[in-house]
Design an enzyme around this catalytic site. Structure first.
Site, PDB file in Angstrom:
ATOM      1  N   SER A 152       0.845  -1.195   0.000  1.00 40.69           N
ATOM      2  CA  SER A 152       0.000   0.000   0.000  1.00 40.69           C
ATOM      3  C   SER A 152       0.885   1.250   0.000  1.00 40.69           C
ATOM      4  O   SER A 152       1.687   1.430  -0.919  1.00 40.69           O
ATOM      5  CB  SER A 152      -0.939  -0.095   1.215  1.00 40.69           C
ATOM      6  OG  SER A 152      -2.003   0.788   1.118  1.00 40.69           O
ATOM      7  N   ASP A 235      -9.297  -5.294  -4.827  1.00 39.39           N
ATOM      8  CA  ASP A 235      -8.959  -3.887  -4.628  1.00 39.39           C
ATOM      9  C   ASP A 235      -9.961  -3.060  -5.435  1.00 39.39           C
ATOM     10  O   ASP A 235     -10.564  -3.559  -6.400  1.00 39.39           O
ATOM     11  CB  ASP A 235      -7.522  -3.616  -5.130  1.00 39.39           C
ATOM     12  CG  ASP A 235      -6.508  -3.444  -3.995  1.00 39.39           C
ATOM     13  OD1 ASP A 235      -6.856  -2.831  -2.976  1.00 39.39           O
ATOM     14  OD2 ASP A 235      -5.365  -3.916  -4.152  1.00 39.39           O
ATOM     15  N   HIS A 267      -7.497  -5.763  -0.332  1.00 41.13           N
ATOM     16  CA  HIS A 267      -6.344  -4.893  -0.074  1.00 41.13           C
ATOM     17  C   HIS A 267      -5.519  -5.338   1.139  1.00 41.13           C
ATOM     18  O   HIS A 267      -4.324  -5.064   1.215  1.00 41.13           O
ATOM     19  CB  HIS A 267      -6.848  -3.464   0.144  1.00 41.13           C
ATOM     20  CG  HIS A 267      -5.756  -2.454   0.200  1.00 41.13           C
ATOM     21  ND1 HIS A 267      -5.082  -2.022  -0.913  1.00 41.13           N
ATOM     22  CD2 HIS A 267      -5.188  -1.800   1.258  1.00 41.13           C
ATOM     23  CE1 HIS A 267      -4.155  -1.142  -0.555  1.00 41.13           C
ATOM     24  NE2 HIS A 267      -4.201  -0.990   0.755  1.00 41.13           N
TER      25      HIS A 267
END
Ligand code: NFK
Length: 291
Positions: A152, A235, A267
């Site tokens: 991320s 995602d 995610h």
């Protein structure tokens, strides 16, 4: 849809990863993620020889944790893990989990701490992770290969490391591979969102810290680096586009890059499953290090 045509609400929805999980509601998925990272880090600390809070700079937050296999062998690979959390959550204290499957295989894992917002700002965080890599190379000059892994916001920071002009630093780290998981490579779409509230980035800051615009620098600094851009099947479309477009730009620049669309993940599970030696991304990381 092109992000420039999205309303602030839509951008905030697209850039709220927890709202896209198919497993749990938003709060529960974040809680489960943090719990999994903490449990994995605890296991890693029990399994490894650890060096905790090793300074890599003068600042309070400029510390890293080293997880070393107990069965000491020569010729070790080393992975530097850069945690996610939108540059404002998480810390190295729950970021040692990746050592769980790697210690057995003779891999040293380093979890880097950096000053998240509001204490830290984007330029500082980027400078910190760059300096942490230099410090690790100075300390572990005898290793077989140096690899980066980030999730991320951590994948963003790892990509910024690959795009460093090392002439400003005391050495040029030879990074053999980078594992970029569900990252953000263009910071402009998050400027108008809640994510930028603690970060307070101006457009200028977002532009100079967007890896998507620094591919020529990456080509110069890390031409032989193997790059894996991984994205979760679940995602958000914007997150998926971030990875797809960054992959396409790297590929067009002639870099050694692959795009991995990880089935049946969101995610959070896309990275927290890396405690499992049988998980596809763990296997791909091992394969990268053995190639
Ligand atoms: N508002 C964000 C929060 C978030 O991304 C996050 C929160 C805590 C720990 C990690 C997070 N994200 C990525 O690692 C979301 O909707 O998911």
């Amino acid at each position: 849809m092109d992000w420039t045509k999205m309303t602030k609400d839509e951008l905030e929805r697209q850039y709220s990863p927890s709202r896209w999980s198919h497993r749990m509601n938003a709060d529960a998925v974040i809680q489960a993620h943090v719990k999994a990272l903490k449990a994995g880090t605890e296991r890693a600390r029990a399994l490894a020889q650890t060096l905790l809070n090793v300074p890599y700079g003068e600042g309070d937050g400029e510390k890293l944790d080293v997880y070393i296999p107990k069965t000491n062998c020569l010729d070790l690979n080393l992975v530097i893990y850069i945690h996610g959390g939108y540059w404002q959550f998480l810390s190295k204290e729950e970021s040692g989990f990746l050592a769980v499957p790697l210690l057995d295989k003779g891999v040293v894992v380093v979890a880097v701490g950096y000053d998240i917002a509001p204490k830290g700002h984007m330029d500082l965080m980027v400078s910190q992770v760059r300096r942490s890599v230099v410090s690790v190379v100075q300390q572990y000059s005898h290793i077989r290969g140096l690899y980066l892994c980030g999730h991320s916001a951590g994948a963003h920071l790892a990509a910024m490391v690959l795009s460093t002009d090392w002439s400003q630093y005391s050495l040029n780290p030879q990074i053999k591979g980078a594992f970029l998981v569900s990252g953000i490579y263009d910071l402009l779409p998050i400027l108008p969102t809640y994510i930028n509230e603690p970060l307070k980035m101006t457009e200028e800051v977002a532009v100079r810290n967007s890896p998507s615009r620094l591919v020529p620098q990456l080509q110069q600094s890390s031409p032989g680096c193997q790059i894996l851009v991984a994205v979760a099947e679940n995602d958000s479309p914007e997150f998926r586009k971030q990875s797809e477009e960054y992959y396409a730009t790297l590929s067009a620049a002639g870099l050694k890059v692959t795009l991995e669309d990880v089935p049946d993940t969101d995610h959070f599970s896309v990275v927290d499953q890396m405690v499992d030696p049988e998980y596809c991304l763990t296997k791909l990381l091992m394969k990268m290090m053995n190639s």
